[in-house]
Design an enzyme around this catalytic site. Structure first.
Site, PDB file in Angstrom:
ATOM      1  N   LYS A 182       0.820  -1.213   0.000  1.00  0.00           N
ATOM      2  CA  LYS A 182       0.000   0.000   0.000  1.00  0.00           C
ATOM      3  C   LYS A 182       0.854   1.263   0.000  1.00  0.00           C
ATOM      4  CE  LYS A 182      -4.303  -1.915   1.782  1.00  0.00           C
ATOM      5  NZ  LYS A 182      -5.246  -2.026   2.898  1.00  0.00           N
ATOM      6  N   ARG A 197      -2.909 -10.009   5.485  1.00  0.00           N
ATOM      7  CA  ARG A 197      -3.399 -10.104   4.104  1.00  0.00           C
ATOM      8  C   ARG A 197      -2.300  -9.572   3.199  1.00  0.00           C
ATOM      9  NH1 ARG A 197      -5.780  -6.600   0.566  1.00  0.00           N
ATOM     10  NH2 ARG A 197      -7.359  -7.416  -0.828  1.00  0.00           N
TER      11      ARG A 197
HETATM   12  C1  YH5 Z   1      -7.455  -4.490   3.965  1.00  0.00           C
HETATM   13  O1  YH5 Z   1      -6.566  -3.756   4.407  1.00  0.00           O
HETATM   14  N1  YH5 Z   1      -7.367  -3.882   1.478  1.00  0.00           N
HETATM   15  S1  YH5 Z   1      -8.002  -3.787  -1.173  1.00  0.00           S
HETATM   16  C2  YH5 Z   1      -3.590  -0.096  -2.845  1.00  0.00           C
HETATM   17  C3  YH5 Z   1      -2.330  -0.625  -3.099  1.00  0.00           C
HETATM   18  C4  YH5 Z   1      -2.046  -1.937  -2.785  1.00  0.00           C
HETATM   19  C5  YH5 Z   1      -3.020  -2.722  -2.219  1.00  0.00           C
HETATM   20  C6  YH5 Z   1      -1.415   1.416  -3.933  1.00  0.00           C
HETATM   21  N2  YH5 Z   1      -9.029  -5.216   0.875  1.00  0.00           N
HETATM   22  C7  YH5 Z   1      -7.824  -4.537   2.581  1.00  0.00           C
HETATM   23  O2  YH5 Z   1      -5.038  -4.199  -0.999  1.00  0.00           O
HETATM   24  N3  YH5 Z   1      -9.515  -6.174   3.051  1.00  0.00           N
HETATM   25  C8  YH5 Z   1      -8.128  -4.304   0.462  1.00  0.00           C
HETATM   26  O3  YH5 Z   1      -1.298   0.072  -3.684  1.00  0.00           O
HETATM   27  C9  YH5 Z   1      -8.851  -5.366   2.198  1.00  0.00           C
HETATM   28  N4  YH5 Z   1      -8.162  -5.320   4.790  1.00  0.00           N
HETATM   29  C10 YH5 Z   1      -9.152  -6.132   4.346  1.00  0.00           C
HETATM   30  N5  YH5 Z   1      -9.793  -6.897   5.237  1.00  0.00           N
HETATM   31  C11 YH5 Z   1      -6.713  -2.543  -1.200  1.00  0.00           C
HETATM   32  C12 YH5 Z   1      -5.333  -3.082  -1.359  1.00  0.00           C
HETATM   33  C13 YH5 Z   1      -4.298  -2.208  -1.968  1.00  0.00           C
HETATM   34  C14 YH5 Z   1      -4.569  -0.885  -2.291  1.00  0.00           C
END
Ligand code: YH5
Length: 282
Positions: free
Chosen positions: A226, A260
């Protein structure tokens, strides 16, 4: 604190002495398929899932809508077209299958197809979400988000981020328990990056113990790749694996029971070393 999570066909050991579980992220979205604007074909999704399982993933989180800041909303039909074939194909993969959705219709279809867990970034707030999961015995990940994925990063403000997130999660847990849902099915998630500045995310990370103490439920942490990691290390998304592994370890050290992640192999290795070094390890 409960020592297991009821998760559909599975009962996951989440005691303080158990090694934290690794949830592998399976994105079925156009932006997750590198070389075209097409969404990920079924074969690639299944290959990726099998690879994560071989690398030691304890569960798979299937997502059909990108919830990155500002990402476009996906229609119900499109989300079902992305998620359902993958879910059917992975049904007997031997690991619990989670579906990352905030749409009650997707929850219902996914549970009918055998999903073991529903992971809702919107904390089961949508009208019909509680009814959708009420009749099943699936696991439930209840996440905090301020506003929505389109607007959440505009200017997040909290009086006291740890207090506000804890109060929100308590309110959701209580509402779900009042609807007859067993706490044995619930885990909580502070929602890193969902309407939070870097300072907010770090304040939460340092204080996961407060959430655990107050809510007495297993905690899932998702920081993999993230923006908060990018800001700390000054690297683009494809170079964030080591930073993400470090974040997962820190979350585990602060009491997270599920992490995760995208980089399953590296995270599993790191958690094995960390687990072996703990005084109280099982
Ligand atoms: C979470 O924290 N996050 S989707 C932006 C990124 C990289 C990854 C800019 N679903 C979570 O993973 N479910 C998502 O780079 C989730 N907890 C739970 N339970 C967003 C994501 C991401 C966004």
């Amino acid at each position: 604190m409960q020592e297991f999570l009821q998760c559909g066909r599975y009962r996951l050991a989440l005691g303080p002495k158990d090694r934290p579980l690794v949830m592998g992220i399976l994105n079925i979205t156009p932006d997750s398929f590198s070389d075209s604007g097409q969404f990920m074909p079924l074969d690639s999704a299944l290959d990726r899932a099998e690879q994560m399982i071989a690398e030691g993933a304890d569960m798979i989180d299937i997502g059909g809508e990108s919830t990155r800041p500002g990402a476009p909303v996906v229609s119900l039909e499109e989300e079902l077209r992305r998620v359902m074939p993958t879910l059917y194909a992975l049904r007997d993969c031997g690991k619990p299958l989670s579906v990352d959705t905030y749409k009650p219709e997707v929850m219902k279809e996914a549970l009918a197809a055998g999903a073991d867990m529903i992971n809702d970034i919107n904390g089961f707030n949508a009208p019909g979400a509680l009814t959708a999961v009420n009749e099943s015995d699936c696991g439930l990940c209840i996440m905090h988000m301020q506003r929505d994925p389109q607007t959440m990063q505009a200017a997040p403000v909290y009086e006291d981020v740890v207090r506000n997130v804890t109060d929100y999660l308590r309110q959701r847990v209580d509402a779900m328990a009042a609807a007859g849902i067993s706490r044995a099915r619930m885990c909580i998630d502070p929602g890193f990056g969902f309407g939070k500045t870097l300072a907010h995310n770090l304040e939460l990370l340092k204080n996961l113990e407060v959430l655990l103490q107050e809510l007495q439920l297993p905690l899932l942490a998702g920081m993999s790749r993230k923006t908060m990691i990018g800001m700390l290390i000054g690297k683009p998304v494809e170079q964030r694996a080591a930073g993400s592994v470090a974040a997962a370890l820190v979350a585990a050290a602060h009491g997270a029971r599920i992490v995760r992640v995208h980089d399953v192999a590296a995270t599993v290795d790191a958690l094995k070393v960390w687990q072996a070094s703990r005084q109280d390890a099982a």
